[in-house]
Design a protein around this motif. Structure first.
Motif, PDB file in Angstrom:
ATOM      1  N   GLU A   1      -2.779  -1.110  -2.791  1.00 16.49           N
ATOM      2  CA  GLU A   1      -2.388   0.279  -2.537  1.00 16.49           C
ATOM      3  C   GLU A   1      -3.508   1.060  -1.862  1.00 16.49           C
ATOM      4  O   GLU A   1      -3.300   1.769  -0.870  1.00 16.49           O
ATOM      5  CB  GLU A   1      -2.015   0.926  -3.877  1.00 16.49           C
ATOM      6  CG  GLU A   1      -1.442   2.319  -3.787  1.00 16.49           C
ATOM      7  CD  GLU A   1      -1.033   2.833  -5.139  1.00 16.49           C
ATOM      8  OE1 GLU A   1       0.099   3.330  -5.268  1.00 16.49           O
ATOM      9  OE2 GLU A   1      -1.847   2.745  -6.099  1.00 16.49           O
TER      10      GLU A   1
ATOM     11  N   LYS B   1      -4.429  -0.272   1.807  1.00 19.30           N
ATOM     12  CA  LYS B   1      -3.494   0.216   2.812  1.00 19.30           C
ATOM     13  C   LYS B   1      -3.760   1.688   3.120  1.00 19.30           C
ATOM     14  O   LYS B   1      -3.715   2.116   4.281  1.00 19.30           O
ATOM     15  CB  LYS B   1      -2.057   0.020   2.334  1.00 19.30           C
ATOM     16  CG  LYS B   1      -1.021   0.305   3.409  1.00 19.30           C
ATOM     17  CD  LYS B   1      -1.188  -0.627   4.597  1.00 19.30           C
ATOM     18  CE  LYS B   1      -0.145  -0.364   5.667  1.00 19.30           C
ATOM     19  NZ  LYS B   1      -0.352  -1.234   6.856  1.00 19.30           N
TER      20      LYS B   1
ATOM     21  N   VAL C   1      -3.494  -5.521   5.041  1.00 22.72           N
ATOM     22  CA  VAL C   1      -3.599  -6.114   3.709  1.00 22.72           C
ATOM     23  C   VAL C   1      -2.786  -7.402   3.608  1.00 22.72           C
ATOM     24  O   VAL C   1      -1.579  -7.414   3.859  1.00 22.72           O
ATOM     25  CB  VAL C   1      -3.134  -5.120   2.633  1.00 22.72           C
ATOM     26  CG1 VAL C   1      -3.240  -5.752   1.242  1.00 22.72           C
ATOM     27  CG2 VAL C   1      -3.965  -3.834   2.695  1.00 22.72           C
TER      28      VAL C   1
ATOM     29  N   GLY D   1       2.424  -1.438  -0.020  1.00 27.40           N
ATOM     30  CA  GLY D   1       1.800  -1.392   1.293  1.00 27.40           C
ATOM     31  C   GLY D   1       1.304  -2.691   1.871  1.00 27.40           C
ATOM     32  O   GLY D   1       0.790  -2.702   2.998  1.00 27.40           O
TER      33      GLY D   1
ATOM     34  N   ASP E   1       0.859  -5.833   4.000  1.00 31.67           N
ATOM     35  CA  ASP E   1       1.411  -6.194   5.308  1.00 31.67           C
ATOM     36  C   ASP E   1       1.876  -7.638   5.362  1.00 31.67           C
ATOM     37  O   ASP E   1       2.835  -7.963   6.078  1.00 31.67           O
ATOM     38  CB  ASP E   1       0.351  -5.965   6.390  1.00 31.67           C
ATOM     39  CG  ASP E   1      -0.085  -4.518   6.482  1.00 31.67           C
ATOM     40  OD1 ASP E   1       0.683  -3.699   7.017  1.00 31.67           O
ATOM     41  OD2 ASP E   1      -1.200  -4.207   5.999  1.00 31.67           O
TER      42      ASP E   1
END
Length: 325
Positions: free
Chosen positions: A159, A162, A168, A185, A187
């Motif tokens: 978290e 990001k 991430v 968050g 990726d």
């Protein structure tokens, strides 16, 4: 009478006892808190087993963070009032329904949180902050590899990473954990049992590797992380739930990499200014809705052993809280 979890002999969580004790009288400058929730952290499990760096004398009560309401304030206590909703910070002692503390141990609860979220915020997110900002100095656009992304500190790192602008990559042991990491968050998602993460990181980064590795697992995970890092990488040693990893100095030399130990609490004890800055920013981000603990389990205080087992058996996703009501 107040209820309290007591460790009278070192060992597994099942050796702890739930006891009732008389309320303690306030000393000058102290505050009484009705605890509504207490956070479960892996150091609690290590501490009752005698395997943590802090070894309180027996008997003691585990737990480093809680949240509740101020119900009594000594006249000498400053900056605190009855009915304040607060986070309580301790070195141990949080598994209880009532606590007597000093104002220095209290932080106002973010208005966006309930008690369980407040009781599971500062330890995990404070560790992530110290790792990523103070130690790792993560920059926007860098690749951040987060191990154990379904755990409390791992999910906090996803978290926060990001939020800091990193790309991430989250690793975890199940689709359910990875789904939560994605919602916070991440990726890219990697399941340990489906593809060696070192291969996945190289594939995702076109062979460059990760710039920062957030590792609360250790063991083989740490050792394999050294084989998928970019030049100048920072490997953040946050914990060792999977065992003690060995640093291959040749790999670190070739990549110009750094291995950095992460001890968020000790860093603040040595430099209180770090803690003030950290706390101010964490609370601001929480109020702005940018950070929020994921509390997967809320159990009554009486089920303290079951709650601790959720961490030991990797069944929690994010955080676990003991509830007093």
């Amino acid at each position: 009478m107040p209820k309290i979890v007591v460790c009278r002999e070192l060992g597994p969580p099942e050796r702890l006892h739930l006891e009732e004790i008389p309320s303690a009288a306030l000393k000058p400058g102290e505050v009484r808190i009705a605890i509504r929730a207490a956070g479960i952290n892996f150091p609690d499990v290590l501490m009752v087993a005698g395997e943590y760096q802090l070894k309180p004398p027996l008997p003691f009560t585990p737990g480093v963070e809680a949240a509740g309401d101020v119900v009594e304030v000594d006249a000498a206590a400053q900056g605190v009032a009855v009915d304040d909703k607060v986070i309580v910070k301790m070195r141990h002692g949080a598994y209880c329904s009532e606590a007597v503390v000093t104002p220095a141990q209290l932080t106002p609860m973010p208005s966006t949180f309930d008690y369980a979220e407040a009781a599971t915020f500062l330890a995990g997110h404070g560790t992530a902050y110290h790792a990523l900002i103070d130690r790792g100095q993560v920059k926007p656009g860098e690749v951040l590899l987060v191990h154990g992304a379904g755990g409390g500190v791992g999910l906090a790192a996803v978290e926060m990473g990001k939020m800091l602008g990193a790309v991430v990559i989250a690793t975890a042991s199940s689709d359910e954990k990875l789904a939560i990491a994605k919602s916070r968050g991440a990726d890219h998602l990697v399941r340990y049992d489906r593809e060696p993460f070192r291969d996945a990181v190289k594939r995702i980064t076109d062979g460059r590797g990760a710039d920062v590795v957030f590792d609360p697992v250790g063991g083989e995970v740490f050792e394999n992380s050294m084989r998928c890092i970019n030049w100048g990488a920072r490997l953040l040693v946050v914990g060792f739930t999977g065992g003690i990893g060995l640093a291959k100095t040749n790999l670190l030399l070739i990549k110009g990499a750094s291995v950095l130990g992460v001890r968020a609490g000790e860093a603040v004890r040595r430099d209180p200014a770090l803690g003030r800055k950290r706390l101010k920013e964490l609370l601001a981000w929480a109020e702005a809705g940018k950070l929020r603990p994921n509390v997967s389990h809320r159990l009554p205080l009486e089920e303290y052993a079951k709650a601790m087992r959720l961490l030991l058996e990797r069944k929690a996703i994010g955080r676990v809280a003991l509830m007093m009501d």
